[in-house]
Write a protein that holds these residues in place. Structure first.
Motif, short mmCIF file in Angstrom:
data_model
loop_
_atom_site.label_atom_id
_atom_site.label_comp_id
_atom_site.label_asym_id
_atom_site.label_seq_id
_atom_site.Cartn_x
_atom_site.Cartn_y
_atom_site.Cartn_z
N ALA B 607 2.07 1.94 -8.67
CA ALA B 607 1.14 2.09 -7.81
C ALA B 607 0.90 3.65 -7.93
CB ALA B 607 1.66 1.59 -6.46
N TRP B 608 -0.40 4.08 -7.48
CA TRP B 608 -1.03 5.32 -7.31
C TRP B 608 -0.14 5.90 -6.07
CZ3 TRP B 608 -2.49 7.26 -11.56
CH2 TRP B 608 -3.40 6.46 -12.49
N LEU B 609 0.62 7.02 -6.13
CA LEU B 609 1.06 7.32 -5.15
C LEU B 609 0.39 8.77 -4.37
CD1 LEU B 609 4.90 8.16 -6.01
CD2 LEU B 609 3.76 6.50 -4.39
N ARG B 610 0.03 8.11 -3.18
CA ARG B 610 -1.08 9.58 -2.57
C ARG B 610 0.03 10.05 -1.33
NH1 ARG B 610 -5.79 5.54 -3.73
NH2 ARG B 610 -5.63 5.85 -6.05
N ARG B 611 -0.20 11.24 -0.96
CA ARG B 611 0.86 11.72 0.05
C ARG B 611 -0.56 12.48 0.87
NH1 ARG B 611 4.90 14.57 -3.72
NH2 ARG B 611 5.10 12.99 -5.28
N VAL B 612 -0.38 12.03 2.38
CA VAL B 612 -1.42 12.38 3.21
C VAL B 612 -0.78 12.83 4.45
CG1 VAL B 612 -3.22 10.79 2.27
CG2 VAL B 612 -1.41 9.85 4.02
N THR B 647 -5.53 -4.29 -2.33
CA THR B 647 -5.06 -4.50 -3.72
C THR B 647 -3.55 -5.02 -3.83
OG1 THR B 647 -7.02 -3.74 -4.62
CG2 THR B 647 -5.36 -4.14 -6.31
N LEU B 648 -2.91 -4.04 -3.22
CA LEU B 648 -1.46 -3.96 -3.48
C LEU B 648 -0.93 -5.31 -2.82
CD1 LEU B 648 1.23 -1.46 -3.61
CD2 LEU B 648 1.61 -3.48 -2.19
N VAL B 649 -1.62 -5.59 -1.37
CA VAL B 649 -1.37 -6.76 -0.52
C VAL B 649 -1.72 -8.03 -1.11
CG1 VAL B 649 -1.86 -7.70 1.51
CG2 VAL B 649 -1.51 -5.33 1.43
N GLU B 650 -2.79 -7.97 -1.81
CA GLU B 650 -3.26 -9.27 -2.45
C GLU B 650 -2.45 -9.63 -3.67
OE1 GLU B 650 -7.41 -9.23 -4.01
OE2 GLU B 650 -7.79 -8.46 -1.80
N ARG B 651 -1.87 -8.41 -4.24
CA ARG B 651 -1.19 -8.98 -5.76
C ARG B 651 0.37 -9.23 -5.25
NH1 ARG B 651 -3.99 -4.65 -9.72
NH2 ARG B 651 -5.99 -5.86 -9.51
N HIS B 652 0.85 -8.58 -4.24
CA HIS B 652 2.25 -8.65 -4.02
C HIS B 652 2.59 -9.18 -2.66
CE1 HIS B 652 2.99 -6.15 -7.50
NE2 HIS B 652 1.78 -5.45 -7.27
N PRO B 658 2.64 -7.56 5.08
CA PRO B 658 3.58 -6.48 4.64
C PRO B 658 4.28 -5.52 5.39
CG PRO B 658 1.23 -6.22 4.23
CD PRO B 658 1.21 -7.42 4.74
N ILE B 659 3.79 -5.73 6.57
CA ILE B 659 4.13 -4.81 7.52
C ILE B 659 5.49 -4.97 7.92
CG2 ILE B 659 3.71 -3.79 9.92
CD1 ILE B 659 0.78 -4.00 9.19
N GLY B 660 6.47 -3.94 7.80
CA GLY B 660 7.79 -3.93 8.03
C GLY B 660 8.62 -4.26 6.72
N ARG B 661 7.84 -4.62 5.84
CA ARG B 661 8.56 -4.62 4.33
C ARG B 661 8.87 -3.24 4.04
NH1 ARG B 661 7.65 -9.83 2.33
NH2 ARG B 661 9.38 -9.36 0.81
N ARG B 662 9.87 -3.21 2.94
CA ARG B 662 10.12 -1.90 2.49
C ARG B 662 10.07 -1.87 0.92
NH1 ARG B 662 15.27 0.61 5.35
NH2 ARG B 662 16.41 -1.04 4.19
N ILE B 663 9.54 -0.59 0.62
CA ILE B 663 9.62 -0.50 -1.03
C ILE B 663 10.45 0.58 -1.48
CG2 ILE B 663 7.36 -1.64 -1.09
CD1 ILE B 663 5.93 1.07 -1.21
N ASP B 664 10.87 0.63 -2.60
CA ASP B 664 11.41 2.04 -3.33
C ASP B 664 10.86 2.11 -4.58
OD1 ASP B 664 13.17 1.29 -5.46
OD2 ASP B 664 13.78 -0.24 -4.07
N ASP B 689 -15.77 -0.72 -10.55
CA ASP B 689 -14.35 -1.40 -10.27
C ASP B 689 -13.36 -0.54 -10.22
OD1 ASP B 689 -15.50 -3.81 -9.19
OD2 ASP B 689 -15.63 -4.90 -10.77
N ASP B 690 -12.53 -0.53 -9.28
CA ASP B 690 -11.13 0.33 -9.33
C ASP B 690 -10.22 -0.16 -8.33
OD1 ASP B 690 -9.89 2.68 -10.42
OD2 ASP B 690 -10.74 3.77 -8.49
N ARG B 691 -9.90 -1.34 -8.85
CA ARG B 691 -8.85 -2.17 -8.01
C ARG B 691 -7.39 -1.92 -8.49
NH1 ARG B 691 -10.15 -5.60 -4.26
NH2 ARG B 691 -8.39 -7.07 -4.66
N ARG B 692 -6.63 -0.87 -8.08
CA ARG B 692 -5.52 -0.69 -8.41
C ARG B 692 -4.63 -0.58 -7.14
NH1 ARG B 692 -5.92 3.54 -13.50
NH2 ARG B 692 -8.27 3.45 -13.50
N GLU B 693 -3.30 -0.94 -7.50
CA GLU B 693 -2.34 -0.87 -6.42
C GLU B 693 -2.29 0.81 -6.00
OE1 GLU B 693 -1.78 -2.65 -9.08
OE2 GLU B 693 -0.24 -4.22 -8.85
N ALA B 694 -2.35 1.11 -4.75
CA ALA B 694 -1.78 2.45 -4.37
C ALA B 694 -1.08 2.30 -2.92
CB ALA B 694 -3.44 3.00 -3.76
N VAL B 695 -0.24 3.41 -2.98
CA VAL B 695 0.89 3.68 -1.64
C VAL B 695 0.37 4.91 -1.19
CG1 VAL B 695 3.12 3.69 -0.97
CG2 VAL B 695 2.51 2.03 -2.92
#
Lengths: 114, 885
Positions: B607-612, B647-652, B658-664, B689-695
């Motif tokens: 997933a693309w990592l964005r810090r905001v 996109t991440l929600v749709e694919r995974h 997804p809220i409350g789930r945890r990822i690493d 089209d630019d559908r990629r997973e992002a966090v």
């Protein structure tokens, strides 16, 4: 005008132009005119007139055209063009100056005063 | 001048002989008249004349010379007459002249401009020695569902280059955009990091001053050295004759300048780079990191090697690396592209499409000129036949017509050259930024020559053909057969009809192409970006490690930026992100979902990592779909939080919350991030089209030294006007920092659309020009055919036909032509438009609506063009027409 050949050639040309000044003439007429005005002093091969006439024609000094002679025969008549007329007046001036210069050099009376 | 019909001149021989004979006869007569006997007179005449033979030869040669020069003079006379005649014809028909000249000029000019661009961008060899052996190596992860042109890991690259004999040299490069300080105001410098062999062994370009990089420069702990561009050496360093010892501060780190590249050096990567640094590679660390894609490459093939052989060898090597390093290399291959192809890949299809449409334009232009000249030549049948009857030589008539068309063609050509020069400059100015090699484009004389020869050749050809035909021997009889209108007859009209139908067909092809691109561009323009660029201004800051070594320094600095900028009047909101949409920046990471079995190596999801920062969402206009956004409470030391995109929600998490789930992110001992919200997808790398997973993670919890700040202007404010404030705030906070790339986000969007906009604009221009030419052609032919049928129309009217019926007749016939053209064009376009497919967005290459619309436009415009002569036809006075017969 450094040698006699050029002198002669130049002489023929200017005399031809002068002969045609009064009006169109065929080659024989030109020869006759030269003979008569110089009282036969300038005896040249009449044949040399013709190449000269044609050369002047090529250079645009005279125009040639077939016509009918006074005795009703087909003859080639030559006429001065405007360029030929200009050339004649220039050459005449040159010739007079030339003759005077030569006259002065030879001590001919009446030619040294200027 | 010799009048036509003058009897031929006698030969010089006869003439000369006659003249001599005349002279001798006159002389003899004269001498006889003086009393000389004939025989003696003849001898005397010959003696006085001289050598007859010699005189004769001299005269003959003079006559021949005179005739030759007369012929030349006559030829010139006739030509100048022809030219004057032609010029008179042009003045008499200014409309015709203008149309022919403009048509040719348009065809030549447009083609010269486009060909020049295509030649320089696509076809010319790159400016390096043996440039055809230069290539680019990419990681191909398409088998994993990734891109075929992924960046490279250092270890894989070294293995491929060393393991492939066909590849003799290779070097890597990466981005490097530091802030320069210590020389006036802090300044952002665009540059690249290149490994040691890039200049000397791969590109084979040496510095003009000093040295290039040496193998030792790449070692860890080596002194920081810099090779600079010629203009940087001149403008920034002040052009010292020696550079050794010159030092510059980049991101607060001193670099020694060791070399200056030639003034015309443009590396194939980061073309506007002004500095190059050597990477201090840690071979151990690099060798372990096969899975990280952080480098791009340039390679050089061994002498004699070819790309196909190299590719085969590389494929074999990739398979071996896959089995040797399954952890990182599963389902991984490598793609080798020729450098030139790689550089122009994005521009290529578009340029060929433009070239195709401009060639069609030239064809239509030539057909038009041909048609006009044909129509005109046949309409002059009567005039020509009269002149031929009066004794004009056929060659003379042909020459006159050719003089006219050649003159027109030359006029058109001259104007075309002018248009070509202006057009090329215009194209270069309008071309989207980043079009490879566009800066070197200039009018190409060869191409200019080719297009001019084509168009002028067409002018001569189509001027000559009808001239020959019309001035043919049986002109008289044809004139009788065809009636007084003198219009070249049925066959001529049929040819012109066919040409017009062909024009309509070609115009339809170009129009359909333009239509498809226009619809596609409309789709792109109105695409939902997932963010709101309109009032946002963005800039980039790079905090040097020397003064901002850690989060402890970075966090307050960024917070300070946001607060100070937010206090500027006219600013509504300020937020920060590490990788701005459409900036070309992003970084990804493999992620794992807590409680799920990790997928086998090579099949992990990234997933693309964005810090905001908390305010980024509103500053950039992101849409929160569920849960919550990052809040100021999500600070360092707090519970690590994350947001994921649709996109991440749709694919995974299909059908799950997804809220409350945890990822690493797979790091041993790494944090677990709790998903607190879902955001809408955004167009990050491209508008397409630019559908990629992002966090999205909280900036405070994972700070970075380089950040994009987004400033949202208040309603009604122009964000661009905030730039000086931005600059001031940044340098107030830290004078050694520079706000880089201060750009309204709307401009980023416009830039992302620039290539599509350029292409669409060009194609629309050409389509419009082609349409106009086709309509002019149609109008011309319909007018001529109405003229040819005046008598028939007159008879019809005399027999009671209504004016409207006559007009309808004319229009119907014209529409029949158009119909045939449209039919053929639809078939052609259907076969041709698939080449556009890769350029289209949201519309298919065979889109029926576009085809239908274009056909309708063509038919409507054509009907309009036919209506004028039709109206004239309906006003025919039958009495006049019939009486004229």
């Amino acid at each position: 005008m450094t040698d006699s050949l050029n002198l002669l050639k130049g002489t023929v040309d200017v005399l031809i132009l002068r002969a045609l000044e009064a009006g169109p003439l065929h080659g024989y007429g030109v020869a006759e005119w030269i003979e008569s005005v110089t009282d036969g002093t300038l005896l040249l091969e009449e044949g040399t007139l013709y190449p000269a006439l044609h050369r002047l024609q090529r250079k645009g000094m005279v125009e040639g055209e077939w016509g009918v002679s006074d005795n009703n025969r087909r003859a080639r008549f030559y006429r001065l063009t405007a360029a030929g007329r200009r050339r004649l007046s220039r050459d005449t001036e040159d010739w007079v100056r030339y003759a005077r210069a030569v006259g002065r050099a030879l001590g001919v009376p009446g030619e040294g005063g200027r | 001048m010799t009048l036509p019909g003058t009897p031929p001149e006698p030969s010089p021989h006869d003439e000369v002989d006659e003249e001599i004979r005349f002279h001798l006869e006159r002389k003899v007569e004269r001498l006889i008249a003086r009393g000389m006997p004939r025989a003696e007179a003849e001898r005397e005449a010959a003696r006085r004349f001289g050598n007859v033979e010699e005189v004769r030869m001299k005269m003959r040669s003079e006559v021949r010379r005179r005739r030759r020069s007369d012929r030349v003079r006559q030829w010139f006379d006739e030509w100048s007459q022809d030219v004057r005649f032609a010029a008179r014809q042009w003045r008499r028909n200014p409309g015709f002249t203008l149309v022919v000249v403009l048509t040719l000029a348009l065809g030549i000019g447009a083609n010269t401009a486009i060909f020049s661009v295509v030649d320089h961008v696509l076809l010319r060899p790159l400016p390096y020695p043996d440039a055809d052996r230069l290539g680019v190596l990419w990681t191909d992860v398409s088998r994993r569902g990734g891109p075929a042109d992924e960046w490279l890991s250092y270890a894989n690259f070294v293995d491929v280059v060393e393991g492939t004999p066909a590849v003799s040299e290779g070097a890597l490069w990466g981005g490097f955009n530091p802030t320069l300080t210590g020389r006036g105001e802090a300044m952002a410098v665009s540059g690249a990091v290149v490994t040691e062999g890039m200049f000397s062994r791969v590109l084979k370009v040496e510095p003009v001053i000093g040295r290039g990089f040496l193998p030792d420069d790449d070692r860890p702990g080596a002194p920081n050295v810099l090779v600079v561009a010629h203009d940087f050496w001149r403008d920034v360093l002040g052009a010292p004759p020696e550079v050794a010892g010159t030092t510059v501060l980049l991101n607060d780190v001193p670099y020694e300048v060791v070399g200056v590249m030639p003034a015309d050096f443009r590396p194939p990567f980061v073309p506007d780079a002004r500095i190059w640094a050597a990477p201090q590679l840690d071979p151990v660390g690099q060798a372990q990191n096969r899975g990280g894609f952080s480098w791009r490459s340039v390679v050089r093939l061994a002498p004699g090697a070819d790309f196909d052989a190299a590719r085969t060898a590389i494929d074999g090597l990739a398979a071996r690396l896959e089995s040797d390093h399954p952890q990182s290399n599963t389902d991984m291959g490598f793609a080798l592209l020729e450098l030139r192809d790689d550089m122009v890949a994005d521009a290529r299809t578009g340029l060929w499409v433009v070239l195709g449409s401009v060639v069609l334009l030239l064809v239509v232009a030539c057909v038009n000129v041909a048609n006009l000249l044909l129509a005109r030549a046949t309409s002059r049948t009567a005039e020509l036949s009269v002149r031929s009857a009066l004794g004009a030589r056929r060659s003379r008539l042909v020459r006159q017509m050719v003089a006219e068309s050649v003159g027109l063609a030359l006029l058109g050509g001259a104007l075309g050259v002018l248009l070509g020069v202006v057009g090329t400059r215009l194209l270069v100015a309008l071309a989207p930024a980043g079009t490879p090699r566009i800066e070197s484009v200039a009018v190409d004389l060869r191409i200019l020559a080719v297009t001019t020869v084509v168009a002028v050749g067409a002018g001569i050809l189509f001027g000559l053909a009808p001239a020959l035909q019309v001035s043919g021997r049986n002109l008289q009889s044809r004139l009788r057969e065809e009636g007084r209108a003198g219009l070249g007859g049925r066959s001529g009209l049929r040819l012109r009809n066919a040409l017009v139908a062909a024009q309509v067909a070609l115009a339809l092809v170009v129009l359909v192409g333009a239509g498809l691109l226009t619809r596609s561009f409309d789709n792109l323009r109105t695409v939902d970006l997932g963010f709101e660029p309109d009032r946002a201004l963005s800039f980039f800051v790079n905090l040097p490690v020397s003064r901002y070594p850690d989060g402890a320094e970075i966090r307050p600095a960024i917070r300070e930026f946001e607060q100070r900028l937010a206090a500027v009047p006219g600013v509504e909101r300020v937020g920060t992100i590490n990788s701005l949409p459409l900036s070309g920046f992003d970084g990804d990471a493999t992620f794992f979902i807590e409680g799920r079995t990790p997928p086998p190596p090579g099949q992990e999801s990234a997933a693309w990592l964005r810090r905001v920062t908390p305010d980024y969402r509103e500053a950039a206009g992101l849409r929160l779909l569920s849960g919550r956004w990052i809040e100021s409470a999500d600070e360092a030391g707090g519970v690590p939080v994350a947001l994921v995109n649709e996109t991440l929600v749709e694919r995974h998490f299909p059908g799950e919350n997804p809220i409350g789930r945890r990822i690493d992110f797979g790091e041993p001992g790494g944090a677990l991030y709790e998903i607190v919200g879902v955001v809408a997808d955004i167009r990050h790398f491209s508008i397409r089209d630019d559908r990629r997973e992002a966090v999205y993670l909280a900036f405070d919890q994972v700070p970075t030294r380089s950040a994009f700040v987004v400033v949202r202007a208040a309603e009604g404010r122009d964000p661009a006007l905030l730039a000086p404030e931005v600059r001031r705030v940044v340098s107030d906070l830290d004078p050694s920092l520079a706000a880089q790339r201060i750009t309204p986000m709307a401009e980023l969007v416009a830039d992302a659309l620039a290539a599509d906009r350029f292409l669409t604009t060009l194609l629309n221009l050409f389509a419009a020009a082609t349409l106009v030419l086709a309509v002019v052609g149609l109008y011309g032919v319909v007018s001529v055919s109405v003229g040819a049928r005046l008598r028939e129309l007159g008879v019809r009217m005399a027999l009671g036909a209504e004016a409207s019926g006559i007009a309808g007749l004319v229009v119907r016939r014209a529409l029949l032509l158009v119909g045939i053209g449209v039919g053929a064009g639809v078939v052609l376009a259907f076969m041709g438009t698939p080449v556009l497919a890769s350029l289209l967005y949201g519309v298919r290459a065979d889109d029926p609506l576009t085809f239908l619309l274009v056909a309708a436009v063509l038919v409507t415009v054509a009907a309009g063009a036919a209506a004028v002569p039709a109206w004239r036809a309906s006003r025919v006075d039958p009495v006049k027409v019939l009486r004229a017969e």
